[in-house]
Design a protein around this motif. Structure first.
Motif, PDB file in Angstrom:
ATOM      1  N   UNK A  46       0.845  -1.191   0.000  1.00 24.00           N
ATOM      2  CA  UNK A  46       0.000   0.000   0.000  1.00 24.00           C
ATOM      3  C   UNK A  46       0.883   1.245   0.000  1.00 24.00           C
ATOM      4  N   UNK A  47       0.565   2.171  -0.892  1.00 23.90           N
ATOM      5  CA  UNK A  47       1.361   3.373  -1.056  1.00 23.90           C
ATOM      6  C   UNK A  47       2.417   3.249  -2.127  1.00 23.90           C
ATOM      7  N   UNK A  48       2.553   2.078  -2.737  1.00 21.47           N
ATOM      8  CA  UNK A  48       3.513   1.882  -3.805  1.00 21.47           C
ATOM      9  C   UNK A  48       2.795   1.758  -5.144  1.00 21.47           C
ATOM     10  N   UNK A  49       3.592   1.612  -6.197  1.00 20.55           N
ATOM     11  CA  UNK A  49       3.005   1.550  -7.532  1.00 20.55           C
ATOM     12  C   UNK A  49       2.121   0.329  -7.701  1.00 20.55           C
ATOM     13  N   UNK A  50       2.428  -0.766  -7.025  1.00 22.88           N
ATOM     14  CA  UNK A  50       1.655  -2.006  -7.143  1.00 22.88           C
ATOM     15  C   UNK A  50       0.716  -2.192  -5.952  1.00 22.88           C
ATOM     16  N   UNK A  51       0.177  -1.093  -5.432  1.00 25.09           N
ATOM     17  CA  UNK A  51      -0.690  -1.223  -4.276  1.00 25.09           C
ATOM     18  C   UNK A  51      -2.004  -1.924  -4.609  1.00 25.09           C
ATOM     19  N   UNK A  52      -2.425  -1.900  -5.878  1.00 23.61           N
ATOM     20  CA  UNK A  52      -3.643  -2.614  -6.261  1.00 23.61           C
ATOM     21  C   UNK A  52      -3.490  -4.110  -5.985  1.00 23.61           C
ATOM     22  N   UNK A  53      -2.295  -4.635  -6.198  1.00 21.20           N
ATOM     23  CA  UNK A  53      -2.060  -6.059  -5.929  1.00 21.20           C
ATOM     24  C   UNK A  53      -2.142  -6.334  -4.434  1.00 21.20           C
ATOM     25  N   UNK A  54      -1.652  -5.408  -3.616  1.00 20.65           N
ATOM     26  CA  UNK A  54      -1.768  -5.577  -2.172  1.00 20.65           C
ATOM     27  C   UNK A  54      -3.210  -5.570  -1.703  1.00 20.65           C
ATOM     28  N   UNK A  55      -4.033  -4.687  -2.294  1.00 18.88           N
ATOM     29  CA  UNK A  55      -5.447  -4.640  -1.922  1.00 18.88           C
ATOM     30  C   UNK A  55      -6.146  -5.934  -2.322  1.00 18.88           C
ATOM     31  N   UNK A  56      -5.816  -6.463  -3.511  1.00 17.63           N
ATOM     32  CA  UNK A  56      -6.403  -7.735  -3.947  1.00 17.63           C
ATOM     33  C   UNK A  56      -5.982  -8.866  -3.012  1.00 17.63           C
ATOM     34  N   UNK A  57      -4.734  -8.851  -2.577  1.00 12.69           N
ATOM     35  CA  UNK A  57      -4.259  -9.888  -1.651  1.00 12.69           C
ATOM     36  C   UNK A  57      -5.015  -9.832  -0.328  1.00 12.69           C
ATOM     37  N   UNK A  58      -5.226  -8.636   0.198  1.00 10.47           N
ATOM     38  CA  UNK A  58      -5.983  -8.501   1.451  1.00 10.47           C
ATOM     39  C   UNK A  58      -7.416  -8.978   1.258  1.00 10.47           C
ATOM     40  N   UNK A  59      -8.027  -8.643   0.117  1.00 11.47           N
ATOM     41  CA  UNK A  59      -9.393  -9.094  -0.149  1.00 11.47           C
ATOM     42  C   UNK A  59      -9.496 -10.607  -0.244  1.00 11.47           C
ATOM     43  N   UNK A  60      -8.561 -11.246  -0.937  1.00  8.74           N
ATOM     44  CA  UNK A  60      -8.591 -12.706  -1.030  1.00  8.74           C
ATOM     45  C   UNK A  60      -8.345 -13.357   0.328  1.00  8.74           C
ATOM     46  N   UNK A  61      -7.503 -12.736   1.156  1.00  3.57           N
ATOM     47  CA  UNK A  61      -7.289 -13.269   2.502  1.00  3.57           C
ATOM     48  C   UNK A  61      -8.578 -13.202   3.328  1.00  3.57           C
ATOM     49  N   UNK A  62      -9.327 -12.113   3.180  1.00  2.97           N
ATOM     50  CA  UNK A  62     -10.591 -11.988   3.915  1.00  2.97           C
ATOM     51  C   UNK A  62     -11.606 -13.035   3.449  1.00  2.97           C
TER      52      UNK A  62
END
Length: 295
Positions: A89-105
């Protein structure tokens, strides 16, 4: 004689204008978001761990004890995956981090449903139960691979080895995930011997890349620090020596404000500080210009 009308007072600056004038506002919001996610992870895992300790002090042979222990282990695994996604989060690939958090949930919700509930009658309704179990297996696989990929994406490609190994490793992880998903959803895939062999080879190469690429980046970074220190010492030594062609009182050239603003904007886009951006650019390997650029 009439007095001139009073000048209209300037309207108060809006929040958008204030945030635009404050270059540190995006970075501050990112830090707050990361801190919030970290607090949620710590609290959730602490509660699950406390529940596991409490049930272990009671009847250890009961079904509830096994469910609570499973919930504790599940919360720990999902917390690690969510933390890996939060690092982007806060980096250029933060969309991938958000997707990872969503899949974890989603993985956490489905796992708790299977652990504590009885999804649609359980195996008695085999078709629906089998579909839900395959869905849970797919999300668990995607979450695990995404968390590993999120950590790999944190690497800074300082050399050509890392720049080549990084996409190859991510591609192998994606290919291996696709092959496993095929074996999960297509029952006849287990009978294909070549698919099993290919699946094993791809995952061995992916594991090799996951280990080798970060270590290569770490070793190259550690090796470049003494060279930078030597260059800094030579620069300081040259600066202390008097120059015969230039007066010693001549000030060093300074960057213009527009250049500083561009450097700060590029650093914010990468999610790093301006010093880290300059250090990355200065330690990168020189690129040989092509024939078109030389002309």
């Amino acid at each position: 004689m009439s007095q001139p009308p009073p000048a209209a007072s300037a309207p108060p600056p809006s929040s958008a204008t204030a945030s635009a004038s404050d270059p540190k506002a995006p970075r501050r919001s990112v830090r707050i978001l990361r801190r919030t996610i970290a607090i949620v992870i710590v609290v959730a895992f602490s509660l699950a761990a406390a529940g596991g300790i409490i049930v272990l002090l009671g009847d250890i042979e009961s079904e509830t004890t096994y469910k609570v222990i499973g919930t504790t282990a599940l919360t720990g695994a999902v917390s690690v995956a969510a933390f890996c996604g939060a690092t982007l989060i806060g980096r250029r690939t933060q969309w991938f981090g958000i997707v990872t958090i969503g899949m974890a949930a989603v993985t956490m919700a489905l796992s708790l449903w299977f652990l504590w509930g009885d999804p649609l009658g359980g195996p008695d309704n085999y078709d629906v139960w089998d579909f839900l179990f395959k869905t849970l297996s797919s999300f668990a696989l995607l979450t695990a691979v995404a968390s590993i990929s999120a950590l790999i994406l944190l690497l800074v490609p300082r050399s050509w080895m890392v720049r080549i190994g990084l996409p190859i490793t991510l591609g192998l992880l994606g290919l291996g995930t696709s092959l496993v998903l095929v074996t999960i959803w297509v029952e006849s895939a287990w009978e294909l011997e070549w698919l099993t062999r290919l699946n094993g080879i791809v995952w061995i190469l992916a594991a090799l890349g996951v280990v080798v690429v970060p270590l290569t980046s770490l070793l190259l970074r550690a090796g470049s620090k003494p060279a930078r220190a030597d260059r800094a010492g030579e620069t300081s030594a040259r600066s202390t020596q008097p120059s015969s062609s230039e007066p010693s009182s001549q000030p060093a050239p300074a960057l213009s404000p527009s250049t500083l603003d561009r450097i700060n904007a590029a650093a914010r886009a990468e999610g790093i500080t301006a010093d880290e951006l300059i250090d990355r650019l200065l330690t990168a390997e020189p690129r040989t210009p092509s024939a078109d650029e030389s002309r």
